[in-house]
Design a protein around this motif. Structure first.
Motif, short mmCIF file in Angstrom:
data_model
loop_
_atom_site.label_atom_id
_atom_site.label_comp_id
_atom_site.label_asym_id
_atom_site.label_seq_id
_atom_site.Cartn_x
_atom_site.Cartn_y
_atom_site.Cartn_z
N ALA A 35 27.92 39.36 54.27
CA ALA A 35 27.76 40.13 55.19
C ALA A 35 28.68 41.51 54.84
O ALA A 35 28.79 42.44 55.39
N ALA A 36 29.98 40.99 54.40
CA ALA A 36 30.93 42.03 54.32
C ALA A 36 32.03 41.52 53.13
O ALA A 36 32.22 40.15 52.87
N LEU A 37 32.72 42.39 52.51
CA LEU A 37 33.65 41.91 51.30
C LEU A 37 35.00 42.82 51.35
O LEU A 37 34.77 44.05 51.86
N CYS A 38 36.00 42.08 51.01
CA CYS A 38 37.45 43.06 51.08
C CYS A 38 38.19 42.53 50.11
O CYS A 38 38.25 41.23 49.39
N ASP A 39 38.73 43.46 49.28
CA ASP A 39 39.66 43.22 48.30
C ASP A 39 40.59 44.55 47.87
O ASP A 39 40.14 45.47 48.27
N ILE A 40 41.72 44.09 47.55
CA ILE A 40 42.61 45.48 47.30
C ILE A 40 42.21 46.27 46.00
O ILE A 40 43.01 47.28 45.80
N SER A 41 41.40 45.80 45.19
CA SER A 41 40.87 46.35 43.98
C SER A 41 39.66 47.16 44.22
O SER A 41 38.49 46.40 44.32
N PRO A 42 39.68 48.30 44.28
CA PRO A 42 38.45 49.13 44.64
C PRO A 42 37.44 48.86 43.73
O PRO A 42 35.97 48.83 44.02
N LYS A 43 37.74 48.67 42.31
CA LYS A 43 36.76 48.53 41.27
C LYS A 43 36.21 47.17 41.28
O LYS A 43 34.95 46.98 41.29
N LEU A 44 36.93 46.25 41.62
CA LEU A 44 36.40 44.80 41.75
C LEU A 44 35.41 44.70 43.00
O LEU A 44 34.40 44.19 43.04
N LEU A 45 35.69 45.41 44.01
CA LEU A 45 35.05 45.46 45.30
C LEU A 45 33.57 46.03 45.04
O LEU A 45 32.59 45.34 45.51
#
Length: 363
Positions: A35-45
């Protein structure tokens, strides 16, 4: 199954998320929804969000944990951030799964336990090897051994890329902000000093992270199978340009345990827990978790009279991560404490300290 589907938010979308957690969650649609994702890499996210059809995307974990419809948060990012993320999630009344190691210091462990208790949530540590069906059966067999005479814990592996590159597609991008890289470095040094009392220049300083990472699997399984050691009576660390190995002897009073671990440049995975009785030996042999559904096997060697038998048991082809996720679902929906609690994980820190103290004495 009670028909409830749990909404999951994932913090950290690196290899373990891409190869393991996301595919496993997707394979259990009657129990989980990503239901939700988080990562400090915007492209990976953005990439992973598109791949899994998730539109709730965050670069700040504080925003993810505030998403109201989440039931459980998976903390899959780097070890330095595990405690902070788990505590933030608990403070938002979310249940938590933390990949091992739970944390690096006793202060972090105590803070996680306090946040869990204050908020009335479940926090489970992802020691997936302890959920393997063969390990669960082995613990029962070990309980019937009578007197244990010796045990051997072994985990000698090659780099993860030996297993991931030929079998899985993972992605990464070079858009992590320099400020985030600097923050991770500062945290690593601060927590490492707190955990070891050493400076980053010490060879033992860096080894602590390997012990906490790879070693937490083995030592956690050891503790469930045979309990806590009394002390580490000796240890030797061998560091070479392309490999590192540890040998340690752990004292259990009436018997000893040889613990050997290391990493080199060979594409093989040799990990087992082997416990000896006078007439029976029980061994769990693990393969790499990065190739799902490779069987974890239980070996039993036994002598009755003149007859010596060797048995190889494969209880199931269901991988340990899937079994772990099913167990977590039961923990949350039926409201009972998991076996891999933060208190349990804190005992790993005690064993790490025993080994590090022994290494410092002989260095």
């Amino acid at each position: 199954m009670n028909g409830r589907v749990l909404n999951v938010g994932l913090i950290g979308l690196g290899e373990v998320a891409q190869v393991i957690h996301l595919p496993v969650l997707q394979s259990l649609p009657e129990q989980y929804r990503i239901a939700a994702l988080c990562d400090i890499s915007p492209k990976l996210l953005a990439h992973i969000g598109g791949q899994y059809g998730v539109d709730k995307l965050y670069t700040d974990m504080r925003e993810l944990v505030r998403q109201e419809d989440l039931d459980v948060v998976f903390v899959l990012n780097s070890d330095e951030y595990h405690a902070e993320c788990a505590i933030e999630a608990a403070n938002q009344k979310k249940h938590v799964l933390i990949e091992k190691p739970m944390c690096l210091t006793f202060a972090e462990a105590d803070a996680i336990i306090e946040a869990r208790d204050r908020n009335g949530v479940h926090i489970m540590v992802g020691y997936m090897r302890r959920y393997a069906a063969s390990f669960v059966q082995a613990v029962q067999e070990i309980g019937g051994l009578g007197n244990i005479t010796y045990a051997r814990i072994r985990d000698i592996i090659g780099q993860n890329h030996f297993f991931i590159r030929p079998t899985s597609r993972t992605v990464m991008f070079d858009d992590i902000p320099d400020s985030a890289k600097a923050d991770r470095k500062e945290r690593a040094e601060r927590l490492g000093r707190e955990a070891t009392g050493l400076e980053p220049e010490s060879p033992l300083f860096g080894f602590y992270r390997l012990l906490a990472g790879l070693g937490s699997h083995d030592l956690s399984a050891m503790r469930e199978a045979i309990g806590m050691p009394k002390a580490c009576v000796g240890a030797k660390l061998s560091i070479h340009p392309d490999s590192i190995f540890l040998n340690a002897i752990l004292d259990y009073g009436t018997f000893s345990v040889t613990y050997e671990t290391g990493m080199d440049q060979q594409g093989r995975f040799d990990a087992h827990v082997e416990v000896y009785g006078s007439r029976k030996t029980v061994k769990v042999q693990y393969d790499t978790p990065y190739i799902r559904h490779l069987p974890t096997k239980l070996h039993i060697y036994e002598t009755e009279g003149e007859a010596y038998t060797e048995s190889v048991i494969r209880p199931t082809l269901t991988d340990p991560y899937t079994l772990e996720m099913k167990y977590l679902y039961d923990v949350i929906t039926n409201d009972h404490a998991p076996k891999t609690t933060p208190e349990d994980a804190r005992e790993d820190l005690e064993v790490f300290r025993m080994i590090m103290n022994a290494l410092q004495l002989q260095s």
